[in-house]
Scaffold this motif. Structure first.
Motif, PDB file in Angstrom:
ATOM      1  N   ASP A   1      29.045  38.669  22.460  1.00 22.81           N
ATOM      2  CA  ASP A   1      29.419  37.707  21.424  1.00 22.81           C
ATOM      3  C   ASP A   1      30.945  37.580  21.290  1.00 22.81           C
ATOM      4  OD1 ASP A   1      26.680  37.731  21.225  1.00 22.81           O
ATOM      5  OD2 ASP A   1      26.597  38.733  19.291  1.00 22.81           O
ATOM      6  N   ALA A   2      31.467  37.680  20.074  1.00 19.53           N
ATOM      7  CA  ALA A   2      32.902  37.461  19.845  1.00 19.53           C
ATOM      8  C   ALA A   2      33.763  38.444  20.627  1.00 19.53           C
ATOM      9  CB  ALA A   2      33.209  37.564  18.352  1.00 19.53           C
ATOM     10  N   ASP A   3      33.295  39.674  20.784  1.00 16.43           N
ATOM     11  CA  ASP A   3      34.090  40.662  21.516  1.00 16.43           C
ATOM     12  C   ASP A   3      34.213  40.286  22.987  1.00 16.43           C
ATOM     13  OD1 ASP A   3      35.482  42.921  20.471  1.00 16.43           O
ATOM     14  OD2 ASP A   3      34.391  44.187  21.881  1.00 16.43           O
ATOM     15  N   GLY A   4      33.144  39.770  23.563  1.00 16.06           N
ATOM     16  CA  GLY A   4      33.203  39.321  24.946  1.00 16.06           C
ATOM     17  C   GLY A   4      34.125  38.137  25.129  1.00 16.06           C
ATOM     18  N   ARG A   5      34.118  37.236  24.158  1.00 13.41           N
ATOM     19  CA  ARG A   5      35.009  36.077  24.253  1.00 13.41           C
ATOM     20  C   ARG A   5      36.466  36.492  24.018  1.00 13.41           C
ATOM     21  NH1 ARG A   5      30.073  33.846  22.520  1.00 13.41           N
ATOM     22  NH2 ARG A   5      30.332  34.471  20.335  1.00 13.41           N
ATOM     23  N   ARG A   6      36.680  37.526  23.201  1.00 15.40           N
ATOM     24  CA  ARG A   6      38.040  38.034  22.987  1.00 15.40           C
ATOM     25  C   ARG A   6      38.603  38.643  24.278  1.00 15.40           C
ATOM     26  NH1 ARG A   6      39.919  43.108  22.407  1.00 15.40           N
ATOM     27  NH2 ARG A   6      37.807  43.964  22.267  1.00 15.40           N
ATOM     28  N   VAL A   7      37.813  39.454  24.933  1.00 12.37           N
ATOM     29  CA  VAL A   7      38.271  40.097  26.173  1.00 12.37           C
ATOM     30  C   VAL A   7      38.385  39.067  27.293  1.00 12.37           C
ATOM     31  CG1 VAL A   7      37.733  41.837  27.915  1.00 12.37           C
ATOM     32  CG2 VAL A   7      37.332  42.332  25.488  1.00 12.37           C
ATOM     33  N   ALA A   8      37.351  38.230  27.423  1.00 13.59           N
ATOM     34  CA  ALA A   8      37.362  37.085  28.349  1.00 13.59           C
ATOM     35  C   ALA A   8      37.618  37.466  29.807  1.00 13.59           C
ATOM     36  CB  ALA A   8      38.390  36.047  27.887  1.00 13.59           C
ATOM     37  N   ILE A   9      37.040  38.580  30.251  1.00 18.10           N
ATOM     38  CA  ILE A   9      37.121  38.967  31.659  1.00 18.10           C
ATOM     39  C   ILE A   9      35.722  38.865  32.257  1.00 18.10           C
ATOM     40  CG2 ILE A   9      37.647  40.812  33.296  1.00 18.10           C
ATOM     41  CD1 ILE A   9      39.521  42.014  31.206  1.00 18.10           C
ATOM     42  N   PRO A  10      35.473  37.898  33.132  1.00 19.82           N
ATOM     43  CA  PRO A  10      34.134  37.809  33.723  1.00 19.82           C
ATOM     44  C   PRO A  10      33.886  38.955  34.699  1.00 19.82           C
ATOM     45  CG  PRO A  10      35.608  36.235  34.762  1.00 19.82           C
ATOM     46  CD  PRO A  10      36.381  36.852  33.625  1.00 19.82           C
ATOM     47  N   SER A  11      32.635  39.338  34.824  1.00 22.45           N
ATOM     48  CA  SER A  11      32.254  40.254  35.903  1.00 22.45           C
ATOM     49  C   SER A  11      31.974  39.413  37.144  1.00 22.45           C
ATOM     50  CB  SER A  11      31.018  41.059  35.507  1.00 22.45           C
ATOM     51  OG  SER A  11      31.335  42.024  34.528  1.00 22.45           O
ATOM     52  N   LYS A  12      32.540  39.811  38.270  1.00 21.48           N
ATOM     53  CA  LYS A  12      32.371  39.001  39.474  1.00 21.48           C
ATOM     54  C   LYS A  12      32.451  39.874  40.725  1.00 21.48           C
ATOM     55  CE  LYS A  12      35.749  36.324  40.765  1.00 21.48           C
ATOM     56  NZ  LYS A  12      36.798  35.269  40.756  1.00 21.48           N
ATOM     57  N   ASN A  13      31.917  39.340  41.790  1.00 16.73           N
ATOM     58  CA  ASN A  13      31.878  40.053  43.066  1.00 16.73           C
ATOM     59  C   ASN A  13      31.172  41.398  42.907  1.00 16.73           C
ATOM     60  OD1 ASN A  13      33.341  37.932  44.163  1.00 16.73           O
ATOM     61  ND2 ASN A  13      35.308  38.975  43.966  1.00 16.73           N
ATOM     62  N   ILE A  14      29.937  41.323  42.390  1.00 18.52           N
ATOM     63  CA  ILE A  14      29.087  42.498  42.249  1.00 18.52           C
ATOM     64  C   ILE A  14      28.080  42.469  43.394  1.00 18.52           C
ATOM     65  CG2 ILE A  14      27.626  43.831  40.713  1.00 18.52           C
ATOM     66  CD1 ILE A  14      30.389  43.213  39.499  1.00 18.52           C
ATOM     67  N   ILE A  15      28.060  43.515  44.202  1.00 20.99           N
ATOM     68  CA  ILE A  15      27.257  43.538  45.426  1.00 20.99           C
ATOM     69  C   ILE A  15      26.270  44.698  45.363  1.00 20.99           C
ATOM     70  CG2 ILE A  15      27.335  43.795  47.933  1.00 20.99           C
ATOM     71  CD1 ILE A  15      30.304  42.719  47.679  1.00 20.99           C
ATOM     72  N   VAL A  16      24.997  44.387  45.611  1.00 26.72           N
ATOM     73  CA  VAL A  16      23.937  45.406  45.611  1.00 26.72           C
ATOM     74  C   VAL A  16      23.267  45.369  46.977  1.00 26.72           C
ATOM     75  CG1 VAL A  16      21.836  46.222  44.493  1.00 26.72           C
ATOM     76  CG2 VAL A  16      23.591  45.044  43.131  1.00 26.72           C
ATOM     77  N   GLN A  17      23.312  46.482  47.695  1.00 31.94           N
ATOM     78  CA  GLN A  17      22.762  46.532  49.047  1.00 31.94           C
ATOM     79  C   GLN A  17      21.890  47.773  49.243  1.00 31.94           C
ATOM     80  OE1 GLN A  17      26.478  46.596  51.326  1.00 31.94           O
ATOM     81  NE2 GLN A  17      26.098  44.508  52.018  1.00 31.94           N
ATOM     82  N   ASN A  18      20.756  47.567  49.911  1.00 36.06           N
ATOM     83  CA  ASN A  18      19.945  48.697  50.388  1.00 36.06           C
ATOM     84  C   ASN A  18      19.574  49.674  49.282  1.00 36.06           C
ATOM     85  OD1 ASN A  18      20.314  47.780  53.169  1.00 36.06           O
ATOM     86  ND2 ASN A  18      22.392  48.564  52.970  1.00 36.06           N
ATOM     87  N   CYS A  19      19.198  49.141  48.141  1.00 37.59           N
ATOM     88  CA  CYS A  19      18.814  49.985  47.012  1.00 37.59           C
ATOM     89  C   CYS A  19      17.304  49.934  46.790  1.00 37.59           C
ATOM     90  CB  CYS A  19      19.546  49.548  45.740  1.00 37.59           C
ATOM     91  SG  CYS A  19      21.313  49.925  45.752  1.00 37.59           S
ATOM     92  N   LYS A  20      16.819  50.960  46.104  1.00 37.12           N
ATOM     93  CA  LYS A  20      15.410  51.027  45.735  1.00 37.12           C
ATOM     94  C   LYS A  20      15.296  51.073  44.225  1.00 37.12           C
ATOM     95  CE  LYS A  20      11.119  53.607  46.530  1.00 37.12           C
ATOM     96  NZ  LYS A  20      10.504  54.776  47.217  1.00 37.12           N
TER      97      LYS A  20
END
Length: 479
Positions: free
Chosen positions: A303-322
């Motif tokens: 919510d407001a805290d996320g908009r205050r920080v305003a840093i998107p999460s990006k380039n998240i890679i998940v490989q070969n997991c169970k």
């Protein structure tokens, strides 16, 4: 003389032509890398720096640690880590045996390494955990220190095949959740009491400075297990993590992190396996998640805290997991207000009657956020309870969750996916009229034993390419 000039002119023309050809090829290569998401993923992986440590070892036993599972070794860990860091870094060794400790705070250039039969047992006494700057369910707060914590550090690691044991169960940390399934009974204080969780959310909505959001004792907000806060160049490798109080692996405002070969086995409340938040260039590979909540949940603030920080999460890679038990295999949300983009999931196995969904995005009009460019391929799904793919803009778990921040979900692709038992729906997608879920693609997907093909509300452009559900080919929907 004239002949020489002609030859020189021809040579120049030839050189220019060859140069233009080279530039043209280079440009074509660049275009391909920019348009092919999987080539973009490879570029991200190559860009992530690896940790490197000086060949020096600091054995915690040399600093007074006792491996009896009863003696509190907090000071021994602290002394060994500080000595290692002061001398340029290296390996802080946890030898075979059981070591009880309070929180472990890491320093730059330090690799906390567990031998194969080493087990770190974390204290169950909340008074052993000092108040630090951390985050709780997507809201920054001054709260109990995570069990392993690093803030503003570079080149830091936790490695080895030993066990990190949070010791949480229904008699201690988990009871604070207020869940009857986790030992809570009427009259026992919990995070759900009016002065606790709700007060923190209200503070964030009002813009109260984080330094004034002081919680801890008497507020019952459980600590995260491993949190790297504003760190860079991080490695977690091979360890087994069990019985966490709360979220388990939590990169927060952290860039360039590799999580490799980690086993998470923890079935408590809010026991998400890995929650990258406000973080970029995070590689999660060769891991096993068996959890009481989402296996992997990509976050971006609440919510407001996320908009205050305003840093998107990006380039998240998940490989070969169970992924085994969990609310979802790979999930985005619900704390997602700063947005998430460029998520890549490939070559994973998801299978459990206690796994609710394979891929899930959850948000609402209080959270908002732009979630886009999620690419999934080569997924082998055994059984899921509810659905294979769920995209929901009306996520509601804590009462009223509506506001004026209409989210965006677009560009979601699943390719080469097989599902043996698909649950209730293959695809469940719900958007707003003014913000429909856009551009879903299922290519070479085969789903068996599913009750309904899909549940769609305000969805624009869903493409089924060579996709079969219950052995019937599904046609695309263009609108």
């Amino acid at each position: 003389m004239i002949i020489d000039k002609v030859i020189s002119l021809k040579s120049a023309v030839c050189f220019i032509a060859i140069s233009l050809m080279i530039l043209s090829c280079a440009k074509q290569t660049t275009v391909v890398s920019e348009t092919d998401p999987w080539k973009r993923m490879e570029l991200v992986i190559k860009s992530i720096p690896e940790t490197h440590f000086i060949n020096k070892t600091y054995n915690i036993n040399d600093f007074g640690a006792v491996a009896d599972g009863k003696t509190l070794n907090t000071n021994a860990f602290e002394k060994a880590i500080k000595e290692c860091a002061a001398n340029g870094g290296g390996k802080v060794l946890v030898p075979n045996g059981k070591y009880l400790t309070g929180p472990i705070h890491l320093e730059s250039n330090v690799n906390l390494h567990l031998e194969d039969n080493a087990e770190i047992l974390f204290s169950l006494n909340p008074k052993d955990y000092p108040i630090v700057h951390t985050s709780w369910e997507g809201t920054e707060v001054m709260n109990y220190s995570p069990l392993i914590y690093a803030k503003n550090k570079t080149n830091v690691a936790v490695t080895g095949k030993g066990i990190l044991n949070g010791q949480a169960d229904k008699t201690n940390w988990w009871i604070w959740s207020g869940g009857k399934d986790y030992g809570w009974k009427k009259g026992i204080p919990s995070q759900n009491d009016p002065q606790n969780r709700e007060v923190l959310v209200e503070m964030a909505e009002k813009g109260t400075p984080v330094s004034e959001r002081v919680f801890g004792e008497g507020r019952y907000l459980r600590p995260n297990f491993i949190e790297f806060f504003e760190c860079n160049t991080v490695l977690i490798k091979d360890v087994t993590i069990i019985n966490s109080p709360f979220w388990i692996l939590h990169p927060l405002k952290t860039n360039n992190m590799i999580i490799d070969g980690v086993t998470v086995n923890s079935h408590g409340p809010n026991n998400d396996g890995c929650d990258p938040e406000y973080s970029q260039n995070i590689l999660i590979r060769n891991c096993t998640f068996n959890t009481g909540d989402d296996c992997i949940a990509i976050k971006a603030g609440r919510d407001a805290d996320g908009r205050r920080v305003a840093i998107p999460s990006k380039n998240i890679i998940v490989q070969n997991c169970k992924m085994i038990d969990g609310h979802g295999g790979v999930v985005i949300g619900s704390e997602i207000s700063a947005g998430v983009n460029n998520v890549y999931v490939e070559n994973c196995i998801m299978d459990s009657p206690n796994l609710d969904r394979a891929i899930r995005i959850k948000t609402n009009s209080k959270r908002g956020g732009i979630i886009e460019d999620v690419f999934v391929r080569n997924l082998e799904v055994g059984t899921v309870k509810e659905c294979v793919l769920k995209l929901n803009m009306f996520y509601n778990v804590y009462g009223s969750q509506t506001g004026n921040f209409i989210p965006t979900i677009r560009n979601i692709s699943l390719e080469n996916v097989t599902v043996k038992n698909g649950g209730k729906y293959s695809v469940w997608a719900e958007g707003y009229k003014e913000s429909p879920v856009e551009n879903i693609t299922l290519k070479n997907v085969k789903i068996q034993k599913v009750d309904s093909i899909y549940l769609l509300k305000n969805v624009k452009n869903i493409n089924f390419i060579n996709t079969y559900i219950n052995d019937k080919k599904v046609e695309s929907i263009k609108n």
